[in-house]
Design a protein around this motif. Structure first.
Motif, PDB file in Angstrom:
ATOM      1  N   UNK A 289       0.873  -1.170   0.000  1.00  0.00           N
ATOM      2  CA  UNK A 289       0.000   0.000   0.000  1.00  0.00           C
ATOM      3  C   UNK A 289       0.907   1.216   0.000  1.00  0.00           C
ATOM      4  N   UNK A 290       0.811   2.022  -1.048  1.00  0.00           N
ATOM      5  CA  UNK A 290       1.648   3.217  -1.155  1.00  0.00           C
ATOM      6  C   UNK A 290       0.916   4.461  -0.678  1.00  0.00           C
ATOM      7  N   UNK A 291      -0.381   4.358  -0.442  1.00  0.00           N
ATOM      8  CA  UNK A 291      -1.184   5.509  -0.039  1.00  0.00           C
ATOM      9  C   UNK A 291      -1.160   5.755   1.459  1.00  0.00           C
ATOM     10  N   UNK A 292      -2.198   6.393   1.942  1.00  0.00           N
ATOM     11  CA  UNK A 292      -2.335   6.803   3.340  1.00  0.00           C
ATOM     12  C   UNK A 292      -2.441   5.581   4.258  1.00  0.00           C
ATOM     13  N   UNK A 293      -1.412   5.360   5.069  1.00  0.00           N
ATOM     14  CA  UNK A 293      -1.376   4.186   5.944  1.00  0.00           C
ATOM     15  C   UNK A 293      -2.489   4.235   6.990  1.00  0.00           C
ATOM     16  N   UNK A 294      -2.723   5.376   7.584  1.00  0.00           N
ATOM     17  CA  UNK A 294      -3.736   5.475   8.636  1.00  0.00           C
ATOM     18  C   UNK A 294      -5.129   5.202   8.061  1.00  0.00           C
ATOM     19  N   UNK A 295      -5.392   5.723   6.891  1.00  0.00           N
ATOM     20  CA  UNK A 295      -6.682   5.461   6.235  1.00  0.00           C
ATOM     21  C   UNK A 295      -6.863   3.958   6.005  1.00  0.00           C
TER      22      UNK A 295
END
Length: 187
Positions: free
Chosen positions: A102-108
């Motif tokens: 996952x390269x996007x927002x980790x918290x999301x």
């Protein structure tokens, strides 16, 4: 809703790695290694930051084939390969061994994963776990403290924006004076 667990070996002064990413002080006894294996068997999804992913994936895919591997190490390697994993990184391209990037927002993404039904998840890696702590997503802390002062390195805890109240749910002593303290987050 899934539970999120953050647990690692740490020095008495609070570091998960000494300067230079030295982990030589944290070698577990057979009893402690078996405890970690039992914990990992209960986990349904491993969440890694890039650095911990690189460390784990450099050894555990073939950990069961290493000379002198104990039965617990053989089982740990098999369990590690079989457990689904999410690697949070903008630089890691391809991953193997039942993992996805996952390269996007980790918290999301962690928030989304927590909302699902399923077995507990384990977050690993100081930066990723620190972000999850600051977002209030960690439900349980497994702190395995080794009787050594390393004087610096990678801290287990990050700065948080407000107090996090915890409830002690387990303590245990392992050979060599290693002490487990396990806490649940009070909500």
């Amino acid at each position: 809703m899934r539970k999120l667990v953050y647990g690692m070996n740490l020095s008495l002064d609070g570091y998960i790695a000494a300067p230079g990413d030295d982990l030589g002080w944290s070698g577990p006894s057979d009893e402690l290694f078996q405890w970690w294996l039992d914990q990992e068997r209960a986990i349904g999804l491993l969440l890694y930051g890039r650095r911990l992913w690189e460390t784990m994936s450099s050894y555990w895919p073939t950990g069961d084939q290493q000379p002198g591997a104990t039965p617990a190490q053989v089982e740990f390697a098999r369990n590690w390969r079989d457990t689904p994993k999410v690697v949070f990184s903008s630089t890691v391209g391809k991953v193997d061994w039942n993992a996805r990037v996952v390269a996007g927002d980790a918290i999301e993404e962690i928030t989304r994963l927590k909302a699902e039904d399923g077995e507990p998840m384990r977050v690993g890696g100081a930066a990723l776990a620190g972000a999850a702590m600051r977002a209030g997503l960690v439900d349980e802390y497994e702190i395995v403290t080794h009787p050594v002062l390393v004087g610096g390195g990678t801290p287990f805890f990050t700065t948080v924006d407000s107090w996090v109240r915890l409830k002690l749910v387990e303590t245990r002593t392992f050979p060599g004076g290693v002490v487990l303290t396990r806490y649940e987050t009070r909500r």
